[in-house]
Scaffold this motif. Structure first.
Motif, PDB file in Angstrom:
ATOM      1  N   UNK A  82      -1.138  -7.978 -12.745  1.00  0.00           N
ATOM      2  CA  UNK A  82      -1.818  -7.461 -11.552  1.00  0.00           C
ATOM      3  C   UNK A  82      -1.120  -7.922 -10.273  1.00  0.00           C
ATOM      4  N   UNK A  83       0.182  -7.757 -10.216  1.00  0.00           N
ATOM      5  CA  UNK A  83       0.964  -8.277  -9.092  1.00  0.00           C
ATOM      6  C   UNK A  83       1.332  -7.227  -8.041  1.00  0.00           C
ATOM      7  N   UNK A  84       0.851  -6.014  -8.164  1.00  0.00           N
ATOM      8  CA  UNK A  84       1.264  -4.933  -7.261  1.00  0.00           C
ATOM      9  C   UNK A  84       0.988  -5.261  -5.795  1.00  0.00           C
ATOM     10  N   UNK A  85      -0.188  -5.798  -5.503  1.00  0.00           N
ATOM     11  CA  UNK A  85      -0.542  -6.107  -4.115  1.00  0.00           C
ATOM     12  C   UNK A  85       0.337  -7.236  -3.566  1.00  0.00           C
ATOM     13  N   UNK A  86       0.615  -8.235  -4.373  1.00  0.00           N
ATOM     14  CA  UNK A  86       1.460  -9.357  -3.940  1.00  0.00           C
ATOM     15  C   UNK A  86       2.874  -8.864  -3.655  1.00  0.00           C
ATOM     16  N   UNK A  87       3.414  -8.038  -4.534  1.00  0.00           N
ATOM     17  CA  UNK A  87       4.763  -7.492  -4.327  1.00  0.00           C
ATOM     18  C   UNK A  87       4.823  -6.640  -3.061  1.00  0.00           C
ATOM     19  N   UNK A  88       3.781  -5.864  -2.829  1.00  0.00           N
ATOM     20  CA  UNK A  88       3.730  -5.037  -1.620  1.00  0.00           C
ATOM     21  C   UNK A  88       3.696  -5.908  -0.365  1.00  0.00           C
ATOM     22  N   UNK A  89       2.909  -6.990  -0.389  1.00  0.00           N
ATOM     23  CA  UNK A  89       2.853  -7.910   0.754  1.00  0.00           C
ATOM     24  C   UNK A  89       4.215  -8.537   1.033  1.00  0.00           C
ATOM     25  N   UNK A  90       4.874  -8.994  -0.021  1.00  0.00           N
ATOM     26  CA  UNK A  90       6.179  -9.641   0.150  1.00  0.00           C
ATOM     27  C   UNK A  90       7.192  -8.659   0.728  1.00  0.00           C
ATOM     28  N   UNK A  91       7.249  -7.456   0.189  1.00  0.00           N
ATOM     29  CA  UNK A  91       8.195  -6.462   0.700  1.00  0.00           C
ATOM     30  C   UNK A  91       7.876  -6.088   2.147  1.00  0.00           C
ATOM     31  N   UNK A  92       6.586  -6.021   2.493  1.00  0.00           N
ATOM     32  CA  UNK A  92       6.191  -5.715   3.872  1.00  0.00           C
ATOM     33  C   UNK A  92       6.666  -6.807   4.821  1.00  0.00           C
ATOM     34  N   UNK A  93       6.490  -8.063   4.427  1.00  0.00           N
ATOM     35  CA  UNK A  93       6.925  -9.196   5.256  1.00  0.00           C
ATOM     36  C   UNK A  93       8.442  -9.153   5.469  1.00  0.00           C
ATOM     37  N   UNK A  94       9.196  -8.947   4.385  1.00  0.00           N
ATOM     38  CA  UNK A  94      10.652  -8.912   4.508  1.00  0.00           C
ATOM     39  C   UNK A  94      11.129  -7.706   5.305  1.00  0.00           C
ATOM     40  N   UNK A  95      10.475  -6.559   5.150  1.00  0.00           N
ATOM     41  CA  UNK A  95      10.828  -5.386   5.956  1.00  0.00           C
ATOM     42  C   UNK A  95      10.642  -5.694   7.445  1.00  0.00           C
ATOM     43  N   UNK A  96       9.566  -6.410   7.785  1.00  0.00           N
ATOM     44  CA  UNK A  96       9.325  -6.797   9.167  1.00  0.00           C
ATOM     45  C   UNK A  96      10.387  -7.744   9.685  1.00  0.00           C
ATOM     46  N   UNK A  97      10.795  -8.710   8.856  1.00  0.00           N
ATOM     47  CA  UNK A  97      11.857  -9.634   9.266  1.00  0.00           C
ATOM     48  C   UNK A  97      13.171  -8.901   9.508  1.00  0.00           C
ATOM     49  N   UNK A  98      13.482  -7.917   8.688  1.00  0.00           N
ATOM     50  CA  UNK A  98      14.713  -7.135   8.869  1.00  0.00           C
ATOM     51  C   UNK A  98      14.602  -6.301  10.153  1.00  0.00           C
ATOM     52  N   UNK A  99      13.460  -5.645  10.361  1.00  0.00           N
ATOM     53  CA  UNK A  99      13.270  -4.815  11.551  1.00  0.00           C
ATOM     54  C   UNK A  99      13.367  -5.618  12.847  1.00  0.00           C
ATOM     55  N   UNK A 100      12.951  -6.897  12.797  1.00  0.00           N
ATOM     56  CA  UNK A 100      12.931  -7.739  13.998  1.00  0.00           C
ATOM     57  C   UNK A 100      14.132  -8.657  14.102  1.00  0.00           C
ATOM     58  N   UNK A 101      15.180  -8.396  13.328  1.00  0.00           N
ATOM     59  CA  UNK A 101      16.450  -9.130  13.365  1.00  0.00           C
ATOM     60  C   UNK A 101      16.329 -10.617  13.062  1.00  0.00           C
ATOM     61  N   UNK A 102      15.373 -10.957  12.195  1.00  0.00           N
ATOM     62  CA  UNK A 102      15.283 -12.328  11.697  1.00  0.00           C
ATOM     63  C   UNK A 102      16.216 -12.465  10.506  1.00  0.00           C
ATOM     64  N   UNK A 103      16.099 -11.537   9.562  1.00  0.00           N
ATOM     65  CA  UNK A 103      16.941 -11.527   8.374  1.00  0.00           C
ATOM     66  C   UNK A 103      17.743 -10.244   8.324  1.00  0.00           C
ATOM     67  N   UNK A 104      18.795 -10.299   7.564  1.00  0.00           N
ATOM     68  CA  UNK A 104      19.664  -9.150   7.330  1.00  0.00           C
ATOM     69  C   UNK A 104      19.697  -8.929   5.823  1.00  0.00           C
ATOM     70  N   UNK A 105      19.383  -7.709   5.405  1.00  0.00           N
ATOM     71  CA  UNK A 105      19.424  -7.424   3.967  1.00  0.00           C
ATOM     72  C   UNK A 105      20.859  -7.162   3.551  1.00  0.00           C
ATOM     73  N   UNK A 106      21.315  -7.930   2.575  1.00  0.00           N
ATOM     74  CA  UNK A 106      22.684  -7.823   2.086  1.00  0.00           C
ATOM     75  C   UNK A 106      22.663  -6.915   0.871  1.00  0.00           C
ATOM     76  N   UNK A 107      23.495  -5.931   0.861  1.00  0.00           N
ATOM     77  CA  UNK A 107      23.530  -4.971  -0.258  1.00  0.00           C
ATOM     78  C   UNK A 107      24.341  -5.490  -1.407  1.00  0.00           C
TER      79      UNK A 107
END
Length: 112
Positions: free
Chosen positions: A87-112
């Motif tokens: 039952x981890x769907x909500x937790x995974x969604x929260x984590x991805x949302x947080x990281x998407x926000x960090x990328x959008x706000x230039x805190x982190x850079x997603x490395x391909x």
């Protein structure tokens, strides 16, 4: 655990590094607090109705070049692979949302 140029959350396929545009005020504006050692740490509870006691921790070193990412139990003592939990769907969604926000706000850079 030492800081690395890139970090990946256990079980995830997304790799991150500190954005070259990241500044101390950027981190503070995005919920990071300064530790006694001068590093910056973000801690967010991932509690849902199915999961209690999970915490996402993102730490950036004081030089803004290294990063550590982990999910730990509420005592912070043992790492947890959230992708293997039931039952981890909500937790995974929260984590991805947080990281998407960090990328959008230039805190982190997603490395391909």
């Amino acid at each position: 655990m030492a800081f690395a140029k890139t970090a990946v959350l256990k079980g995830f396929d997304r790799t991150f590094s500190v954005s070259p545009e990241c500044k101390p005020y950027t981190l503070r504006d995005n919920g990071f607090s300064e530790t006694k050692g001068g590093n910056f740490q973000y801690k967010r509870s991932l509690d849902t109705e199915h999961r209690n006691g999970l915490v996402l921790k993102v730490t950036v070193d004081k030089e803004l070049t290294g990063v550590k990412i982990s999910t730990v139990n509420n005592k912070g003592l043992s790492a947890v692979d959230v992708t293997k939990l039931e039952n981890n769907a909500m937790v995974l969604e929260k984590i991805n949302f947080i990281f998407d926000g960090f990328v959008d706000r230039s805190v982190l850079l997603e490395v391909k």
